[in-house]
Design an enzyme around this catalytic site. Structure first.
Site, PDB file in Angstrom:
ATOM      1  N   ALA A 144      35.096  51.787 -83.452  1.00 53.33           N
ATOM      2  CA  ALA A 144      35.418  52.877 -82.507  1.00 53.33           C
ATOM      3  C   ALA A 144      36.935  53.103 -82.521  1.00 53.33           C
ATOM      4  CB  ALA A 144      34.908  52.549 -81.100  1.00 53.33           C
ATOM      5  N   HIS A 172      44.471  51.464 -82.516  1.00 54.58           N
ATOM      6  CA  HIS A 172      44.204  50.684 -83.732  1.00 54.58           C
ATOM      7  C   HIS A 172      45.083  51.163 -84.882  1.00 54.58           C
ATOM      8  CE1 HIS A 172      40.173  50.456 -81.633  1.00 54.58           C
ATOM      9  NE2 HIS A 172      40.469  49.180 -81.803  1.00 54.58           N
TER      10      HIS A 172
END
Ligand code: PAF
EC number: 6.3.2.1
Length: 281
Positions: free
Chosen positions: A32, A37
């Site tokens: 996800a 990230h």
């Protein structure tokens, strides 16, 4: 980018990269993927030759009432984002690859866990250190990257790396924020329009507290109360906690000195937001 599901194959690739003298930067995730990230990947790229990202929704770190089954999974989208960001290897094992049989040795985190969000998530960090121990052995990175949004997770992982002599540097990557200061989170979409307008007050309250400390206030209770007063005026959500601890040990402090974390959690109608700031006093 290569997508690898098998541990042996991943280990072969790592051996090959190491035989060429390449350094390995590792970004562990549960998929996800979002900007948070991708900022970890960016940081890893600056400091390593090869970037490995793992996508594995780790069943061991979910409690019985948590959202393991409905945790968002979309490997095609994640793979496209990871490839665009410059990841070389996407390690994407399934649960039977990572946990082929019941564990004969269990890991138990004893410090840094019974505070902040960990206080209500019994066993969560045991699951995190278990999966990371496996991943660290498979990937053997020189550096591993985590976001400071989850500062408690970093604190626990630093304890793991120190206690078990992993030859790995844990890199703390600053929280990615919206222009108005709100920490980016996949949960922000659950905020109503009014709540979204109020939410930057969380970071604002932390910045004001930092300023107070820099101006010489050293009583944790006084600083916590000032955050509480500010939030009560600016948000409708319910304050879950406002805490100040030493960092990364997460121990109570009588006086604000050394490295400390100010952390808070607020429950809005559909979204629980967390934020923190780490200061070296
Ligand atoms: O932060 C996460 O996404 C997970 O806790 C981690 C570190 C990938 C371990 O499963």
């Amino acid at each position: 980018m290569k997508i690898i599901q098998n541990i042996k194959e991943m280990q072969q690739e790592i051996r090959y990269s190491k035989s060429l003298g390449k350094s390995i930067g590792f970004v562990p995730t549960m998929g996800a993927l979002h900007e948070g990230h991708l900022s970890l990947v960016k940081e890893a790229q600056r400091e390593n030759d090869i970037i490995v990202m793992s996508v594995f929704v780790n069943p061991l770190q979910f409690g019985p009432n948590e959202d393991f089954e409905c945790y968002p999974r979309n490997v095609e989208k994640d793979a496209a984002l990871a490839e665009d960001a410059g990841v070389h290897y996407l390690f994407y094992p399934d649960a039977s690859e990572m946990y082929p049989k019941p564990l004969s040795v269990k890991m138990l985190v004893k410090e840094r866990v019974n505070v902040l969000c960990g206080a209500k998530r019994e066993g969560h960090f045991d699951g995190v250190v278990t999966v990371l121990t496996k991943l660290f052995h498979i990937i053997q990175p020189e550096k591993v990257y985590f976001g400071l949004k989850d500062a408690q997770q970093i604190a626990v992982i630093e304890g793991l790396v120190e206690d078990y002599f992993f030859p790995i540097e844990v890199v703390r990557v600053p929280t990615v924020r919206e222009i108005d200061g709100l920490a980016k989170s996949s949960r922000n979409v659950y905020l109503s329009e009014t709540e979204r307008a109020e939410a930057p007050a969380l970071y604002e309250s932390l910045k004001r507290a930092k300023e107070k400390i820099e101006n010489g206030r050293d009583d944790p209770e006084e600083v916590k109360n000032s955050i509480k007063d500010f939030l009560s005026l600016h948000i409708t959500g319910a304050i879950d906690y406002i805490e100040i601890y030493s960092y990364p040990k997460l121990e109570r402090v009588e006086k604000l000195q050394g490295e400390i974390i100010i952390a808070l959690a607020v429950q809005f109608k559909e979204a629980r937001l967390i934020d923190n700031i780490i200061i070296n006093v």
